[in-house]
Design a protein around this motif. Structure first.
Motif, PDB file in Angstrom:
ATOM      1  N   VAL A  11      49.255  37.056  53.511  1.00  0.00           N
ATOM      2  CA  VAL A  11      48.284  36.898  52.832  1.00  0.00           C
ATOM      3  C   VAL A  11      48.841  36.723  51.429  1.00  0.00           C
ATOM      4  O   VAL A  11      49.523  37.676  50.831  1.00  0.00           O
ATOM      5  N   LEU A  12      48.656  35.352  50.911  1.00  0.00           N
ATOM      6  CA  LEU A  12      49.230  34.964  49.621  1.00  0.00           C
ATOM      7  C   LEU A  12      48.294  34.977  48.639  1.00  0.00           C
ATOM      8  O   LEU A  12      47.218  34.520  48.669  1.00  0.00           O
ATOM      9  N   LEU A  13      47.961  36.296  47.716  1.00  0.00           N
ATOM     10  CA  LEU A  13      46.962  36.589  46.708  1.00  0.00           C
ATOM     11  C   LEU A  13      47.408  35.888  45.325  1.00  0.00           C
ATOM     12  O   LEU A  13      48.251  36.560  44.828  1.00  0.00           O
ATOM     13  N   VAL A  14      46.749  34.723  45.072  1.00  0.00           N
ATOM     14  CA  VAL A  14      47.098  34.243  43.882  1.00  0.00           C
ATOM     15  C   VAL A  14      46.238  34.620  42.661  1.00  0.00           C
ATOM     16  O   VAL A  14      45.226  34.413  42.683  1.00  0.00           O
ATOM     17  N   ASP A  15      47.049  34.980  41.448  1.00  0.00           N
ATOM     18  CA  ASP A  15      46.370  34.979  40.482  1.00  0.00           C
ATOM     19  C   ASP A  15      45.210  35.771  40.293  1.00  0.00           C
ATOM     20  O   ASP A  15      44.188  35.461  39.584  1.00  0.00           O
ATOM     21  N   PRO A  16      45.330  37.211  40.875  1.00  0.00           N
ATOM     22  CA  PRO A  16      44.013  38.009  40.887  1.00  0.00           C
ATOM     23  C   PRO A  16      43.773  38.787  39.621  1.00  0.00           C
ATOM     24  O   PRO A  16      43.638  40.144  39.566  1.00  0.00           O
ATOM     25  N   TYR A  17      43.850  38.191  38.412  1.00  0.00           N
ATOM     26  CA  TYR A  17      43.976  38.766  36.976  1.00  0.00           C
ATOM     27  C   TYR A  17      42.595  39.090  36.609  1.00  0.00           C
ATOM     28  O   TYR A  17      41.577  38.130  36.845  1.00  0.00           O
ATOM     29  N   ASN A  18      42.431  40.008  35.874  1.00  0.00           N
ATOM     30  CA  ASN A  18      40.961  40.419  34.912  1.00  0.00           C
ATOM     31  C   ASN A  18      40.592  38.975  34.329  1.00  0.00           C
ATOM     32  O   ASN A  18      39.383  38.841  34.321  1.00  0.00           O
ATOM     33  N   ASP A  19      41.581  38.322  33.605  1.00  0.00           N
ATOM     34  CA  ASP A  19      40.942  37.074  32.740  1.00  0.00           C
ATOM     35  C   ASP A  19      40.385  36.012  33.671  1.00  0.00           C
ATOM     36  O   ASP A  19      39.431  35.483  33.090  1.00  0.00           O
ATOM     37  N   PHE A  20      40.683  36.211  34.977  1.00  0.00           N
ATOM     38  CA  PHE A  20      40.008  35.196  35.917  1.00  0.00           C
ATOM     39  C   PHE A  20      38.910  35.908  36.670  1.00  0.00           C
ATOM     40  O   PHE A  20      37.741  35.166  36.544  1.00  0.00           O
ATOM     41  N   ILE A  21      38.864  36.906  37.257  1.00  0.00           N
ATOM     42  CA  ILE A  21      37.880  37.167  38.134  1.00  0.00           C
ATOM     43  C   ILE A  21      37.285  38.505  37.925  1.00  0.00           C
ATOM     44  O   ILE A  21      36.426  39.035  38.783  1.00  0.00           O
ATOM     45  N   SER A  22      37.275  39.025  36.734  1.00  0.00           N
ATOM     46  CA  SER A  22      36.851  40.438  36.216  1.00  0.00           C
ATOM     47  C   SER A  22      35.693  39.935  34.937  1.00  0.00           C
ATOM     48  O   SER A  22      35.935  39.199  34.175  1.00  0.00           O
ATOM     49  N   GLU A  23      34.399  40.559  35.153  1.00  0.00           N
ATOM     50  CA  GLU A  23      33.389  40.538  34.203  1.00  0.00           C
ATOM     51  C   GLU A  23      34.231  40.857  32.648  1.00  0.00           C
ATOM     52  O   GLU A  23      34.721  41.765  32.575  1.00  0.00           O
ATOM     53  N   GLY A  24      34.017  39.908  31.643  1.00  0.00           N
ATOM     54  CA  GLY A  24      34.695  40.302  30.439  1.00  0.00           C
ATOM     55  C   GLY A  24      35.990  39.498  30.433  1.00  0.00           C
ATOM     56  O   GLY A  24      36.575  39.303  29.299  1.00  0.00           O
ATOM     57  N   GLY A  25      36.566  38.902  31.371  1.00  0.00           N
ATOM     58  CA  GLY A  25      37.496  37.913  31.422  1.00  0.00           C
ATOM     59  C   GLY A  25      37.501  36.668  30.638  1.00  0.00           C
ATOM     60  O   GLY A  25      36.522  36.221  30.575  1.00  0.00           O
ATOM     61  N   LYS A  26      38.714  36.316  30.018  1.00  0.00           N
ATOM     62  CA  LYS A  26      38.468  35.199  29.235  1.00  0.00           C
ATOM     63  C   LYS A  26      38.084  34.001  30.025  1.00  0.00           C
ATOM     64  O   LYS A  26      37.260  32.900  29.459  1.00  0.00           O
TER      65      LYS A  26
END
Length: 207
Positions: A11-26
């Protein structure tokens, strides 16, 4: 539906950063509409959990974390890199540059070297890691559907891997971009385009 042999599947999990997928992310305000509609976070959790339970390899495919001086003096940084330079997206040492708390590496997972552009393979060790772990099948999830997911999936196909895209375990900034990623471009390189529910059933069958 594709069949998977767990020890040869990643499973390739690509770019699971807070800035992308979390409330408050840029970037979350741009992604929020589609991500909420498809149930992105829940589906990412489900695919990763099913992969781990089946014994598949979970591989994190992270974008470059912005640092002071990045892209300065480059001949032709791409538009996304210019935006990162301005916004400091995924900045190293910040909350936005951390992985979402529910999607962090565990023992046995692989964290590939960070990619500078859109493909998780270009200028990284991802191909080496997959080969050394005997991976033939990759399941590509994360963000964004029409950029890093597509570039990574297409590159994987070119390297001889079987590629699965999961419609509701990725997101883009608009419904039009999702349509292009899954209905127009995906079928040109992906061997299977499926849903989280169907994929989880297929992975469960390998146990």
């Amino acid at each position: 539906m594709a069949e998977y042999e767990a020890r040869r599947t990643a499973v390739l999990l690509v770019d699971p950063y807070n800035d992308f997928i979390s409330e408050g992310g840029k970037l979350w305000p741009r992604l929020h509409g589609v991500a909420t509609e498809v149930g992105l976070l829940d589906n990412l959790r489900k695919v990763v959990a099913a992969g781990r339970a089946a014994g598949a390899r979970v591989v994190f495919v992270p974008h470059r974390q912005w640092e002071e001086g990045d892209y300065e003096g480059w001949d032709h940084p791409n538009p996304t890199q210019r935006q990162m330079q301005q916004r400091h997206t995924f900045a190293r040492g910040t909350w936005g540059g951390e992985f979402h708390p529910d999607l962090r590496p565990r023992a046995g997972d692989v964290v590939a070297k960070q990619h500078w552009g859109q493909s998780g393979f270009a200028n990284t060790d991802l191909d080496l890691q997959l080969n050394q772990h005997g991976i033939s099948h990759v399941i590509v999830i994360g963000v964004l559907a029409n950029t890093c997911i597509e570039s990574t999936g297409r590159f994987a196909m070119e390297l001889g891997h079987h590629v699965t895209l999961v419609r509701d375990a990725t997101a883009a900034y608009s419904a039009e971009l999702m349509h292009a990623a899954h209905e127009l471009n995906g079928p040109t390189y992906a061997h299977s385009i499926t849903t989280t529910a169907d994929l989880v059933r297929a992975l469960d069958a390998t146990r």
